[in-house]
Design an enzyme around this catalytic site. Structure first.
Site, PDB file in Angstrom:
ATOM      1  CG  ASP A 125     -12.893  14.764  20.374  1.00 21.38           C
ATOM      2  OD1 ASP A 125     -13.536  14.169  21.255  1.00 21.38           O
ATOM      3  OD2 ASP A 125     -12.569  14.229  19.304  1.00 21.38           O
ATOM      4  CG  ASP A 126     -17.021  14.553  24.663  1.00 21.38           C
ATOM      5  OD1 ASP A 126     -17.934  15.387  24.784  1.00 21.38           O
ATOM      6  OD2 ASP A 126     -17.079  13.394  25.112  1.00 21.38           O
ATOM      7  CE  LYS A 138     -12.981  11.287  16.707  1.00 23.45           C
ATOM      8  NZ  LYS A 138     -12.134  10.637  15.710  1.00 23.45           N
ATOM      9  CD1 TRP A 139     -22.168   9.219  14.395  1.00 26.44           C
ATOM     10  CD2 TRP A 139     -23.066  10.941  13.295  1.00 26.44           C
ATOM     11  NE1 TRP A 139     -23.535   9.086  14.461  1.00 26.44           N
ATOM     12  CE2 TRP A 139     -24.118  10.135  13.791  1.00 26.44           C
ATOM     13  CE3 TRP A 139     -23.397  12.079  12.565  1.00 26.44           C
ATOM     14  CZ2 TRP A 139     -25.462  10.440  13.572  1.00 26.44           C
ATOM     15  CZ3 TRP A 139     -24.729  12.376  12.354  1.00 26.44           C
ATOM     16  CH2 TRP A 139     -25.752  11.563  12.848  1.00 26.44           C
ATOM     17  CG  ASP A 140     -17.017   8.597  19.201  1.00 30.89           C
ATOM     18  OD1 ASP A 140     -17.035   7.380  18.924  1.00 30.89           O
ATOM     19  OD2 ASP A 140     -16.106   9.133  19.856  1.00 30.89           O
ATOM     20  CD1 TRP A 199     -11.898   1.172  22.387  1.00 36.05           C
ATOM     21  CD2 TRP A 199     -10.425   0.689  24.000  1.00 36.05           C
ATOM     22  NE1 TRP A 199     -11.332   2.353  22.804  1.00 36.05           N
ATOM     23  CE2 TRP A 199     -10.421   2.081  23.799  1.00 36.05           C
ATOM     24  CE3 TRP A 199      -9.574   0.137  24.964  1.00 36.05           C
ATOM     25  CZ2 TRP A 199      -9.616   2.946  24.533  1.00 36.05           C
ATOM     26  CZ3 TRP A 199      -8.758   1.001  25.692  1.00 36.05           C
ATOM     27  CH2 TRP A 199      -8.788   2.381  25.482  1.00 36.05           C
ATOM     28  CG  ASN A 258     -17.464   6.817  22.645  1.00 38.69           C
ATOM     29  OD1 ASN A 258     -16.533   6.163  22.200  1.00 38.69           O
ATOM     30  ND2 ASN A 258     -17.480   8.140  22.621  1.00 38.69           N
ATOM     31  NE  ARG A 275     -16.490   7.760  27.007  1.00 40.55           N
ATOM     32  CZ  ARG A 275     -16.673   8.945  26.416  1.00 40.55           C
ATOM     33  NH1 ARG A 275     -17.821   9.232  25.851  1.00 40.55           N
ATOM     34  NH2 ARG A 275     -15.697   9.822  26.394  1.00 40.55           N
ATOM     35  CB  CYS A 328     -15.287   7.951  15.608  1.00 38.33           C
ATOM     36  SG  CYS A 328     -14.405   7.561  17.133  1.00 38.33           S
ATOM     37  CG  ASP A 387     -10.543   5.409  20.886  1.00 41.65           C
ATOM     38  OD1 ASP A 387     -10.715   6.200  19.942  1.00 41.65           O
ATOM     39  OD2 ASP A 387     -11.429   5.153  21.731  1.00 41.65           O
TER      40      ASP A 387
END
Length: 692
Positions: A335-336, A445-447, A170, A449, A412, A493, A515
């Site tokens: 974003d988030d 934007k498809w994340d 990462w 995590n 997370r 992402c 990132d």
């Protein structure tokens, strides 16, 4: 182009510069004949006459020569196909026939049968890239696919092979490394449920190639879940590369009568133009056949994450949007933090409706305001995840991956939804379709995590299938959303570059490279990324200095912009804290990027100097125009900046450097501009060249 011998047992696929040939023996063994420079069908038929060596009893003459080695019989190499039924294990196939696919790409299908199982090997030549995959259809008793790789690639007999790969972690993805290939196997892959930050699914092998000269063999897998590529140097020094979905041989799928499975594509490329020529060939292939709408320019975007993180309000986003529009941004992305009870990373994932306190009238008013400013509007989502503190999880705790009687591992503060379940697929479709229909949204934007840890499915007779079915469900959901909302672009992402491969790229318009937005760190990441993927999909942001997210490094706005202008330019800093002078300078850089964007996103890349300290540079060429992006990482007192020998230009022509007025001829050396435009540590410059 596909050519077939008169006896129907030798096949030759050819592209502009290369050929690929296979041959079926009278005993139905499918042998690899040739992969490399272009040959004729007569050449392939002559190769087919060579007898197999006599290695018995401790080595097999098939090993290292078979096109797709299956488990069973006189073979000792890693099998590409491993099948088990209640009665037996292994494959003993017989050739059934071949047919061709319509179109200009030279498609070939070779069909084999073992009992009720039909095994079809697929080939397609696009430019000089050979696409290979396998489909399996069962009409007999239930069987288990322990392993079904997409292809095995066989290299010519040579000494001193060198293996190149992209490794990392990462925030430090896509680091290029090369090492001598030794006897045994080198295995890379992902056990994490997604492509992973640790390795990109690509390898390249050479013996003496440079950046612009020598033969390079490369392979890239189009799969966005767990995967494995094994590079083996066999006892007789022959080399084979086998790869496909799944990280081990413990079980991929179970096929009942009437069921089938198709592997991902494992693509291969031969080039005699060195690593640079191989990269340009990969880039051209992806722009032509993989990336959706690749001929369209990707817009300059602003993303709110580093400016606001979870502290989002409509008024604050509107203020950022005004500043973004003023510097020339074309796409504004929230974003988030816009949905559910998402005030931190501890809650809200899974509840894909706007937060009523932050957006009391939904996203429509902000989207319309952004459009009125002349920009497109985008949002961030992470559909494959759920927080335990969410309405979705409280209603459906059984929808996540978990092992019965075991703790559900949170990373997370989130769990992985079991996308293999049809009810989860339908829920996500309804939520996302409703969301994209509720406001004029242009971009997603498809994340993703976190990785899989508790990949269980209580009550499912064959829970292992979730590893593959999750990816197929992801692909199907993206395909369905793109069909229903053709004006919406998607970015892949996964905590940065954790899901980058040919499979996800065929369904998204760009990818988030890392990132890590530090402009110096990004040079090495982008150098590795460019070995296989084009700048047209490589998102890169200008963020604040010092870099508070990672390392605290201070860098000039100039260096940050030129670093990010090597890909799809974005801005991610807190524009409300930028001075008027910084905003004015940013506007100039954005305007310059728009001018050179056709070259960067659609031109041919030449890596002039790698980012190994001192001067590094890349060059993009398209038609009569070129642009050089140069970075001076460090300079000792009294040490001159070296000249750059430009590439891809007509050596008989003259070119004007628009920045300096220099007229470049002959060997095309750029030196005066470098020495006057680059001074001191962490400096950068852009040089535009036009044929005169």
């Amino acid at each position: 182009m596909l050519e077939i011998a008169d006896n129907g047992r030798t096949w030759l696929l050819s592209g502009p510069a290369s050929s690929y040939a296979v041959h079926l023996t009278e005993g139905d063994e499918l042998l690899h004949l040739h992969w490399g420079p272009k040959i004729t069908l007569g050449d392939a038929e002559a190769l087919a006459l060579r007898p197999l060596p006599d290695y018995w009893p401790f080595e097999s003459p098939l090993d290292g020569r078979e096109e797709y080695p299956v488990e069973g019989g006189p073979r000792f190499v890693r099998p590409a196909l491993s099948v088990r039924t209640d009665e037996r294990r292994g494959t003993e196939w017989r050739f059934e026939g071949h047919d061709t696919e319509p179109g200009a790409d030279g498609g070939l299908r070779l069909r084999f049968r073992d009992g009720g199982l039909t095994i079809t090997l697929h080939y397609r030549m696009r430019h000089d890239v050979v696409e290979r995959w396998v489909s399996l259809a069962n009409e007999g008793p239930v069987l288990e696919l322990l392993r079904a790789d997409a292809a095995t690639w066989t290299l010519p007999e040579r000494a001193d092979w060198r293996l190149s790969q992209l490794h990392g972690r990462w925030a430090a993805e896509s680091r290029l490394t090369a090492s001598p290939l030794t006897y045994g196997e080198k295995v890379i892959g992902s056990r994490r449920g997604h492509t992973g930050h640790q390795h990109l699914p690509w390898v390249a092998l050479d013996t003496d190639a440079t950046e612009e000269h020598g033969e390079v063999y490369g392979c890239a897998l189009g799969w966005s879940g767990s995967w494995r590529i094994a590079v083996a140097q066999l006892p007789d020094a022959r080399v084979q590369i086998t790869g496909g979905a799944g990280h081990d041989d413990s079980g991929l799928l179970r096929l009942a009568a009437g069921e089938s499975y198709t592997t991902p594509v494992f693509a291969g490329l031969w080039s005699d133009g060195g690593f640079g020529g191989a990269s340009r060939a990969w880039h051209a292939y992806q722009r032509a056949y993989v990336i959706p709408d690749a001929d369209r320019d990707r817009p300059v975007l602003f993303n709110s994450w580093e400016a606001t993180e979870f502290d989002i309000t409509e008024e604050q986003q509107s203020a950022l949007a005004r500043r973004a529009a003023a510097i020339g941004v074309e796409l504004f992305v929230v974003d988030d933090g816009w949905f559910g009870r998402r005030t931190s990373d501890r809650a809200g994932l899974g509840d894909w409706t706007p937060n009523p306190d932050r957006f009391p009238k939904g996203l429509g008013p902000l989207a319309e305001y952004v459009h009125a400013l002349g920009m497109q509007f985008g949002i961030w989502v992470e559909p494959e995840m759920v927080n335990p503190d969410s309405d979705l999880y409280r209603e459906h705790p059984d929808w996540v991956q978990f092992q019965p009687g075991r703790k559900r591992t949170e990373l997370r503060n989130q769990l992985v939804l079991n996308l293999a379940r049809e009810d989860v697929q339908e829920y996500l479709w309804q939520q996302l379709d409703t969301l994209l229909s509720s406001a004029p949204i242009d971009y997603v934007k498809w994340d993703f995590n976190r990785a899989f840890t508790d990949a269980g499915w209580p009550g499912e007779p064959y829970p292992q299938r979730l590893w593959t079915d999750h990816v197929h469900a992801l692909y199907a959901l993206l395909d369905r959303l793109r069909a229903a909302h053709p004006g919406v672009a998607f970015e892949s992402c996964s905590g940065g570059g954790g899901r980058i491969d040919l499979g996800i790229m065929s369904r998204t318009d760009q990818v988030w490279t890392s990132d890590n937005t530090d402009p110096l760190d990004r040079l090495a990441i982008q150098h590795g990324f460019s070995q296989i993927h084009p700048a047209r999909v490589m998102a890169a942001w200008v963020t604040d200095s010092p870099n508070t997210q990672l390392n605290g490094r201070v860098s000039s706005l100039r260096f940050r912009f030129v670093s990010s202008m090597a890909g799809v330019l974005g801005v991610g800093g807190d524009l409300t804290r930028w001075s008027e002078e910084e905003l004015a300078e940013a506007g100039e850089w954005v305007a310059l990027y728009k001018e050179i964007r056709p070259l960067v996103q659609h031109g041919d890349l030449h890596r002039l100097r790698p980012p190994a300290g001192g001067l590094s540079a890349v060059q993009y060429v398209r038609g009569d125009d070129a642009v050089v992006l140069a970075w001076l990482q460090a300079q000792s007192h009294g040490e001159p900046v070296p000249a750059l020998r430009l590439k891809g230009l007509d050596p008989t022509a003259a070119y004007e450097c628009l920045e300096t007025g220099e007229i470049l001829r002959g060997a095309v050396l750029l030196h005066h501009g470098l020495r006057t435009g680059l001074r001191g540590d962490l400096d950068a410059a852009v040089f535009r060249l036009r044929r005169i």
